[in-house]
Design a protein around this motif. Structure first.
Motif, PDB file in Angstrom:
ATOM      1  N   ARG A  96       0.812  -1.215   0.000  1.00 16.97           N
ATOM      2  CA  ARG A  96       0.000   0.000   0.000  1.00 16.97           C
ATOM      3  C   ARG A  96       0.848   1.268   0.000  1.00 16.97           C
ATOM      4  NH1 ARG A  96      -2.919  -1.049   4.143  1.00 16.97           N
ATOM      5  NH2 ARG A  96      -1.868   0.244   5.691  1.00 16.97           N
ATOM      6  N   SER A  97       1.939   1.255   0.758  1.00 18.47           N
ATOM      7  CA  SER A  97       2.782   2.450   0.850  1.00 18.47           C
ATOM      8  C   SER A  97       4.125   2.087   1.463  1.00 18.47           C
ATOM      9  CB  SER A  97       2.107   3.520   1.714  1.00 18.47           C
ATOM     10  OG  SER A  97       2.030   3.089   3.066  1.00 18.47           O
ATOM     11  N   ALA A 101       5.148  -0.599   4.536  1.00 23.06           N
ATOM     12  CA  ALA A 101       6.273  -1.526   4.427  1.00 23.06           C
ATOM     13  C   ALA A 101       7.262  -1.317   5.566  1.00 23.06           C
ATOM     14  CB  ALA A 101       6.968  -1.344   3.082  1.00 23.06           C
ATOM     15  N   TYR A 102       7.519  -0.055   5.908  1.00 22.98           N
ATOM     16  CA  TYR A 102       8.446   0.261   6.999  1.00 22.98           C
ATOM     17  C   TYR A 102       7.926  -0.298   8.320  1.00 22.98           C
ATOM     18  CZ  TYR A 102      11.116   3.004  10.388  1.00 22.98           C
ATOM     19  OH  TYR A 102      11.910   3.385  11.446  1.00 22.98           O
ATOM     20  N   PRO A 123       4.604  -2.258  -8.743  1.00 20.51           N
ATOM     21  CA  PRO A 123       4.794  -0.938  -9.359  1.00 20.51           C
ATOM     22  C   PRO A 123       5.504   0.097  -8.489  1.00 20.51           C
ATOM     23  CG  PRO A 123       2.653  -1.800  -9.948  1.00 20.51           C
ATOM     24  CD  PRO A 123       3.241  -2.766  -8.964  1.00 20.51           C
ATOM     25  N   GLY A 124       5.322   0.073  -7.184  1.00 19.17           N
ATOM     26  CA  GLY A 124       5.979   1.049  -6.310  1.00 19.17           C
ATOM     27  C   GLY A 124       7.168   0.496  -5.573  1.00 19.17           C
ATOM     28  N   CYS A 125       7.677  -0.637  -6.025  1.00 18.33           N
ATOM     29  CA  CYS A 125       8.694  -1.373  -5.275  1.00 18.33           C
ATOM     30  C   CYS A 125       9.977  -0.573  -5.074  1.00 18.33           C
ATOM     31  CB  CYS A 125       8.995  -2.682  -5.992  1.00 18.33           C
ATOM     32  SG  CYS A 125      10.163  -3.743  -5.129  1.00 18.33           S
ATOM     33  N   GLU A 130      13.932   2.109  -1.554  1.00 17.37           N
ATOM     34  CA  GLU A 130      14.724   3.299  -1.216  1.00 17.37           C
ATOM     35  C   GLU A 130      14.339   3.840   0.161  1.00 17.37           C
ATOM     36  OE1 GLU A 130      16.117   7.490  -3.315  1.00 17.37           O
ATOM     37  OE2 GLU A 130      14.251   6.522  -3.968  1.00 17.37           O
ATOM     38  N   PHE A 131      13.042   3.833   0.450  1.00 13.36           N
ATOM     39  CA  PHE A 131      12.546   4.314   1.738  1.00 13.36           C
ATOM     40  C   PHE A 131      13.081   3.446   2.877  1.00 13.36           C
ATOM     41  CE2 PHE A 131       9.440   4.830   5.142  1.00 13.36           C
ATOM     42  CZ  PHE A 131       9.175   6.195   5.126  1.00 13.36           C
ATOM     43  N   LEU A 132      13.027   2.133   2.701  1.00  9.82           N
ATOM     44  CA  LEU A 132      13.469   1.214   3.753  1.00  9.82           C
ATOM     45  C   LEU A 132      14.980   1.268   3.962  1.00  9.82           C
ATOM     46  CD1 LEU A 132      11.273  -1.962   3.041  1.00  9.82           C
ATOM     47  CD2 LEU A 132      10.843  -0.098   4.636  1.00  9.82           C
ATOM     48  N   THR A 133      15.724   1.179   2.874  1.00 10.06           N
ATOM     49  CA  THR A 133      17.189   1.163   3.012  1.00 10.06           C
ATOM     50  C   THR A 133      17.704   2.495   3.540  1.00 10.06           C
ATOM     51  OG1 THR A 133      17.447   1.783   0.670  1.00 10.06           O
ATOM     52  CG2 THR A 133      17.494  -0.570   1.213  1.00 10.06           C
TER      53      THR A 133
END
Length: 274
Positions: A96-97, A101-102, A123-125, A130-133
């Motif tokens: 979803r976002s 995921a975080y 599609p947003g992978c 990038e957000f997680l790393t």
């Protein structure tokens, strides 16, 4: 279970340095005893959402929950002291976002102690990776045949049949790598597609139903040990445990019915009173 062996834990940078060098040996694990057996011989243990099908008898991975992944992740971490342990983010827990995921990844890492998480391409992978790393969460990507898309794909089908599909797989892998993933699983693709992905990326590729040119390989441990009658084309059976288990249980059943188990040696005898 025997006392846990002491090893220096393999790290994410250790895996990254293997690119184009020593092959990376990976297997799935879902329980502490199996993790302990595999740990000295593998570099990476994946607590895959395949646990839903392999252990829980589900028809696909879609019914797997975060709680299930945490439970099995905790078990594997109890059994493994050397291999890098990666836990899958299950279906519906990250798509979803990036924030979702975080939250899921943080919970799984905190409650299991695992070193990284894995997510399937969508599609947003790349933005999610990038957000997680960027927030200290090591991520392994997954391209090609993605089991969580089984309903969209109409089954588990080999990927890379058309030029468009091949280009999309390579692009998705590049985007995931550029976003900061430390490795990418390449599943169920034609051999030349896997070879192109491996040549293109600066991070390791882990093949399953892909190519020996990948930087490493992974299999579902129950498949390679021969616990299921049906074996996918890409699996090499390194054991025949199903047959051994059936034979052992048959002997046990016969011994119980014949009253030869337990014997006196396998029973507790009351010591005579002096």
């Amino acid at each position: 279970m025997s006392a846990q062996r002491e090893f220096k834990r393999i790290t994410v940078p250790d895996i990254v340095r293997r690119k184009g060098q020593e092959k990376i040996v990976c297997l799935t694990a879902y329980t502490a005893p199996i993790a302990e057996l595999l740990d000295p011989m593998v570099d990476l243990l994946l607590v895959g959402d395949s646990v839903g099908m392999v252990i829980h008898g589900l028809p696909s991975t879609l019914g797997v929950s975060v709680e299930m992944m945490i439970m099995h992740g905790q078990a594997v971490m109890r059994g493994a002291s050397r291999a890098l342990v990666v836990v899958d983010l299950p279906f519906g827990s990250y798509e979803r976002s990036a924030d979702q995921a975080y939250d899921t990844a943080v919970r799984i890492m905190q409650e299991t102690g695992c070193q990284a998480v894995k997510l399937e391409s969508n599609p947003g992978c790349a933005r999610t990776v990038e957000f997680l790393t960027g927030r200290g969460i090591p991520v392994m990507g997954h391209v090609g045949l993605t089991p969580q898309s089984v309903n969209l794909d109409g089954g588990f089908k080999t990927k890379g049949r058309s030029a468009v599909e091949r280009a999309r797989i390579v692009k998705e892998a590049e985007e995931i790598a550029n976003a900061g993933a430390f490795a990418v699983v390449v599943e169920g693709v034609f051999e030349d597609v896997a070879e192109e992905v491996t040549r293109t990326l600066s991070i390791p590729t882990i093949g399953i139903g892909a190519s020996s040119s990948c930087d490493g390989q992974i299999l579902v441990v129950d498949d390679m040990l021969g616990l299921f009658e049906r074996v996918p084309k890409f699996v090499r059976r390194y054991g025949a445990l199903r047959e051994h288990i059936e034979a052992a249980v048959k002997r046990y059943s016969q011994d119980v019915k014949g009253s030869v188990f337990p014997s006196s040696d396998e029973c507790y005898q009351c010591e005579s009173q002096g």
